[in-house]
Design a protein around this motif. Structure first.
Motif, PDB file in Angstrom:
ATOM      1  N   ILE A   1       1.978  -9.146  12.073  1.00  0.00           N
ATOM      2  CA  ILE A   1       2.129  -8.333  12.468  1.00  0.00           C
ATOM      3  C   ILE A   1      -0.369  -9.093  13.761  1.00  0.00           C
ATOM      4  O   ILE A   1      -0.659  -9.649  13.653  1.00  0.00           O
TER       5      ILE A   1
ATOM      6  N   VAL B   1     -11.011   2.093  11.811  1.00  0.00           N
ATOM      7  CA  VAL B   1      -9.779   0.766  11.316  1.00  0.00           C
ATOM      8  C   VAL B   1     -10.508  -0.072  10.587  1.00  0.00           C
ATOM      9  O   VAL B   1     -11.325  -1.049  10.831  1.00  0.00           O
TER      10      VAL B   1
ATOM     11  N   ALA C   1     -10.327  -3.786   7.921  1.00  0.00           N
ATOM     12  CA  ALA C   1      -8.999  -4.906   7.356  1.00  0.00           C
ATOM     13  C   ALA C   1      -9.317  -5.195   6.350  1.00  0.00           C
ATOM     14  O   ALA C   1     -10.651  -5.816   6.275  1.00  0.00           O
TER      15      ALA C   1
ATOM     16  N   ASP D   1      -2.660  -6.912   1.627  1.00  0.00           N
ATOM     17  CA  ASP D   1      -1.791  -5.600   0.579  1.00  0.00           C
ATOM     18  C   ASP D   1      -1.986  -4.902  -0.284  1.00  0.00           C
ATOM     19  O   ASP D   1      -1.813  -5.566  -1.332  1.00  0.00           O
TER      20      ASP D   1
ATOM     21  N   ASN E   1       3.815  -2.788   9.727  1.00  0.00           N
ATOM     22  CA  ASN E   1       2.584  -3.265  10.247  1.00  0.00           C
ATOM     23  C   ASN E   1       1.545  -3.484   9.602  1.00  0.00           C
ATOM     24  O   ASN E   1       0.139  -4.091   9.930  1.00  0.00           O
ATOM     25  N   LYS E   2       2.204  -3.768   8.218  1.00  0.00           N
ATOM     26  CA  LYS E   2       0.796  -3.746   6.880  1.00  0.00           C
ATOM     27  C   LYS E   2      -0.472  -2.892   7.069  1.00  0.00           C
ATOM     28  O   LYS E   2      -1.593  -3.194   7.271  1.00  0.00           O
ATOM     29  N   GLU E   3       0.182  -1.632   6.718  1.00  0.00           N
ATOM     30  CA  GLU E   3      -1.015  -0.641   7.458  1.00  0.00           C
ATOM     31  C   GLU E   3      -1.107   0.249   6.316  1.00  0.00           C
ATOM     32  O   GLU E   3       0.222   1.349   6.351  1.00  0.00           O
TER      33      GLU E   3
ATOM     34  N   THR F   1      -2.135   4.879   6.392  1.00  0.00           N
ATOM     35  CA  THR F   1      -3.170   5.605   6.771  1.00  0.00           C
ATOM     36  C   THR F   1      -3.936   6.993   5.832  1.00  0.00           C
ATOM     37  O   THR F   1      -2.393   6.697   5.497  1.00  0.00           O
TER      38      THR F   1
ATOM     39  N   ARG G   1      -5.215  -2.135   7.330  1.00  0.00           N
ATOM     40  CA  ARG G   1      -4.756  -3.001   7.775  1.00  0.00           C
ATOM     41  C   ARG G   1      -4.697  -4.781   6.685  1.00  0.00           C
ATOM     42  O   ARG G   1      -6.018  -4.976   6.748  1.00  0.00           O
TER      43      ARG G   1
END
Length: 556
Positions: free
Chosen positions: A21, A43, A45, A49, A246-248, A250, A270
């Motif tokens: 990403i 958002v 970080a 993961d 996207n390693k996200e 939500t 993220r």
């Protein structure tokens, strides 16, 4: 908080379609870019993961950071602290023996799927976990259930512990009674764990239709835990999407939440796996906050106007000694010599953020049970040489493993910390053979299997009870340490069985003193990990247990 078991790591690696990403990606940014007050998306970080959207199948902080916003347990910790407070249970009590726990539940609570929360829902969860079969009984999958409640209704895994969970009864609509077979130091703290957070009974019925499977050490987790849509908790946010490319992850505000509503509509977690990458993303405005700030970046970010609060100290960094790997470590004088040889204060001053402390035992001084009477091993190279000579190990040669590609709250710069300790040991006349290993799965596999004579690891507490620290390592034989000492094990286990809180604290102090007489390893430091936020963010209260509630976040 536990590190990943190797099997879990492999499974995650297999399940995630990893995509690089760009830190400038703004796929989930707010509608109004950097305008602050009109933003509707926050958002954040993290360094790794998540492994599962079902926290019951997890044991790591990156997973719990996400699920904590969507799932709630019977008990919680006060915002910004380590004191237990009511969660989905407003009040709780136990019988004098510590075997019968009664929870008076909060009323008017709904799950994300519209189901009502009540005592029957609590029991549906605990009975679901107790009746796990097959791969779910692997410690890599159900680590926290086994740690807190023991084994299962019918143990299929030969390594599964004896079950301590006895039953759950819905005494009435809003009263749940959980019984255990033996009192445990893990209770009531265990009732606060994310892994024992309460799910919708409707969701649990869907979970029960899917199995986890294993092939060798690799575990494939059930589909419901790897994509949004089925999991349902009661938290201020509900999980809506997991974009692994996207390693996200939500989440969206749950408008029917029983408590104070989340201040920001959308929340995105993220993964950015380097300290520099996370810092640059914040400075570029691509994220609104991140965790595990490099100590060297704290002052820089503060000067630039960013919010960089540090958490209270609630972790331990240590050098482990595996006696079964190098016979010299069986000698007390050798373990004492290694302890005297390492300059803890030097590591604290040069490697850790402000507020870090040199450790004297395997728990920080913020945990009840810390003793100021333990035997200490101050930095003294001459003393180390003297002890090695006394042990007949003046030419000691030893392998020292250290991890790469990782940052942990207690270990911000593993290689730098290793190099300092290696130099200290060599000054004492010890020949050190370095062995660098990738954090997951190689390093974790090696340390858990007892394959490294010396190694570096640490622990962040799950709840404020001494057993969550010393019980993790010294309640019985463990390959990581490779020793069997009845006096050490008995002292820890005796403390865990004391039901009177004050008496248990005193017993933990004695256990710490016994452990440090034996000196199975070298407790190095305890430190306050930092977390950073953009200039237009009102941050949440930071938690010593790294249990931040992101519903508290708002934009200025």
């Amino acid at each position: 908080m536990r590190i990943f078991k190797s099997g879990a790591v492999r499974a995650i690696t297999a399940a995630v379609a990893v995509g690089l990403i760009a830190t400038g990606c703004a796929s989930e940014r707010g509608k109004d870019g950097d305008k602050g007050g009109d933003k509707d998306t926050f958002v954040f970080a993290g360094a790794g993961d998540p492994g599962s959207l079902d926290p019951a199948l997890a044991s790591d902080g990156e997973t719990f950071r996400v699920t904590r916003q969507a799932f709630e347990a019977l008990l919680e910790h006060e915002s910004g602290g380590s004191k237990l407070v009511g969660g989905l249970a407003e009040t709780w009590s136990s019988d004098p023996a510590g075997k019968v726990w009664t929870f008076n539940l909060r009323k008017g609570v709904k799950f994300h799927d519209g189901e009502a929360f009540n005592a029957a829902a609590v029991c549906a969860n605990y009975d679901h976990w107790f009746n796990w079969k097959g791969t779910y009984q692997s410690s890599a999958v159900s680590y926290y259930w086994q740690t807190i409640m023991g084994g299962f209704a019918k143990n299929e895994d030969k390594e599964a512990p004896k079950p301590n969970y006895k039953s759950c009864t819905a005494k009435d609509e809003n009263t749940a009674v959980i019984e255990v077979n033996e009192p445990s130091a893990n209770l009531p703290g265990g009732f606060s764990l994310q892994a024992l957070a309460i799910h919708s009974p409707k969701a649990i019925k869907e979970y029960a239709k899917q199995d986890a499977t294993a092939k060798g050490d690799a575990i494939t987790y059930p589909k419901y835990s790897q994509e949004a849509g089925t999991v349902a908790g009661t938290g201020p946010y509900k999980i809506t999407k997991w974009n692994k490319g996207n390693k996200e992850v939500t989440l969206e505000r749950f408008d029917d939440y029983w408590g104070e509503k989340a201040k920001v509509k959308n929340l995105v977690f993220r993964t950015i796996d380097t300290e520099a990458g996370r810092r640059q993303a914040l400075q570029a405005g691509d994220i609104d906050g991140y965790d595990l700030v490099a100590p060297a970046d704290v002052k820089t970010l503060e000067k630039e106007g960013y919010e960089v609060p540090t958490r209270d100290v609630f972790n331990i960094f240590y050098v482990g000694m595996t006696q079964s790997k190098n016979p010299a470590l069986k000698k007390l004088e050798v373990r004492q010599a290694i302890s005297h040889a390492i300059d803890r204060e030097g590591i604290v001053k040069t490697q850790l953020p402000e507020g870090g402390k040199a450790a004297t035992q395997f728990m920080p001084d913020t945990v009840a049970g810390f003793s100021d009477k333990v035997k200490t091993y101050p930095f003294d190279t001459d003393k180390a040489k003297e002890l090695l000579k006394k042990a007949g190990e003046e030419k000691l040669s030893i392998e020292f493993c250290y991890p790469t590609e990782v940052t942990r709250p207690y270990m911000p710069a593993p290689q730098d910390m290793f190099e300092r300790m290696k130099a200290d040991l060599e000054k004492a006349g010890i020949t050190v053979t370095p062995k660098a290993m990738k954090w997951a799965p190689d390093y974790l596999d090696a340390t858990e299997a007892g394959s490294c004579a010396l190694h570096m690891l640490g622990w962040t507490g799950d709840f404020n009870d001494g057993y969550n620290f010393i019980g993790t390592w010294f309640a019985g034989p463990d390959k990581q340490w490779g020793f069997d000492d009845k006096k050490v094990f008995d002292s820890v286990n005796a403390a865990s069985k004391v039901t009177d809180p004050a008496g248990r604290v005193e017993a933990y102090k004695k256990a710490n003193e016994t452990i440090m007489e034996y000196v199975p390893g070298v407790p190095i430091s305890a430190s306050p990990p930092a977390i950073a936020f953009a200039k237009n963010v009102n941050p949440p209260k930071v938690s010593p247990l790294t249990q931040e509630n992101f519903a508290e976040v708002s934009f200025k």
